[in-house]
Design an enzyme around this catalytic site. Sequence first.
Site, PDB file in Angstrom:
ATOM      1  N   GLU A  50       0.880  -1.198   0.043  1.00 16.92           N
ATOM      2  CA  GLU A  50       0.068   0.012  -0.028  1.00 16.92           C
ATOM      3  C   GLU A  50       0.970   1.247   0.001  1.00 16.92           C
ATOM      4  OE1 GLU A  50      -3.295   0.045  -0.459  1.00 16.92           O
ATOM      5  OE2 GLU A  50      -4.072  -1.754   0.397  1.00 16.92           O
ATOM      6  N   ASP A 138      -6.896  -2.483  -7.818  1.00 15.59           N
ATOM      7  CA  ASP A 138      -6.748  -3.995  -7.001  1.00 15.59           C
ATOM      8  C   ASP A 138      -6.184  -5.116  -7.957  1.00 15.59           C
ATOM      9  OD1 ASP A 138      -7.456  -6.061  -4.672  1.00 15.59           O
ATOM     10  OD2 ASP A 138      -8.752  -6.382  -6.498  1.00 15.59           O
TER      11      ASP A 138
END
Length: 282
Positions: A50, A138
């Site tokens: 992330e 994603d």
Amino acid sequence: MKPVIDCIYTDGACLGNPGPGGWGAVLYFQDGSVYEIGGAERETTNNRMELQAAIASLQLFRDSGQTKPIQLYSDSQYLIKGLTQWLKGWKKKGWKTSTGKAVLNQDLWQLLDQLNNSLVTWKHVPAHQGIAGNERCDAIARHFAQGQQPNLKKTLEFPLTANSDTVAEVKQTIQSETPEPIASKTLANPMEELEERSLEDSRLIQGDRMTGLNHLIESLRIADEIAQKGYLISSSELAELMNVNASAVTSRGSHWSWRNWVVSRVRREGNQILWQLERAEG
């Protein structure tokens, strides 16, 4: 005319957590152009992926030389709250948490701190809710985590400025994390292929579960810190912490329980209702 970045979406993924990981980012431009990037690491964590997605995005934003503000969207509470709420305190404490422990992923947090820009507004978005930018990031991250090379969209040419040094830095960062192609295997029979696909599906499911648990643990840790320090939070902030709609908070009344905490309505400030979390006894 130089294209203007409108917003950026980022995401990270990890199979096993720790395990093989990937990250992805999508830059959307005001003229409709799209620029996608991503990369991978063989042994990492979801949180590091992330952070890496955000780092690569900020490097490109810096390189663009743009002076128009943008919004950067992520479904990682760890990333958003770290940058907007925790970072200042970590630095004051010498990169220690409120409990005196060393901040995890300090190397990436320090780089993010250097790259962070007042022109960037950090926004949290819920995961897997059909938001196009979030879903695309994603998908990119998961492809890289699986050792695959996704077809990245680049409908315009980077760099957006003539600064070749910073462009080389960005490209080197991205390329250094691009996984080596996985050699194709000749399977003996269809059953072997079916078994291999089933094994890969189970790994992906496990990765999804671990990612979900990781987000849950982070939310519970945040809730505990809010309770310990006596912070008051708004209905929208509480709903974000619980991962529910704001109406699900306000409809419960003035005093109720959630997991390990008792939630109480304290007062109203303007249009906001403020809530307090207290650790439940026993």
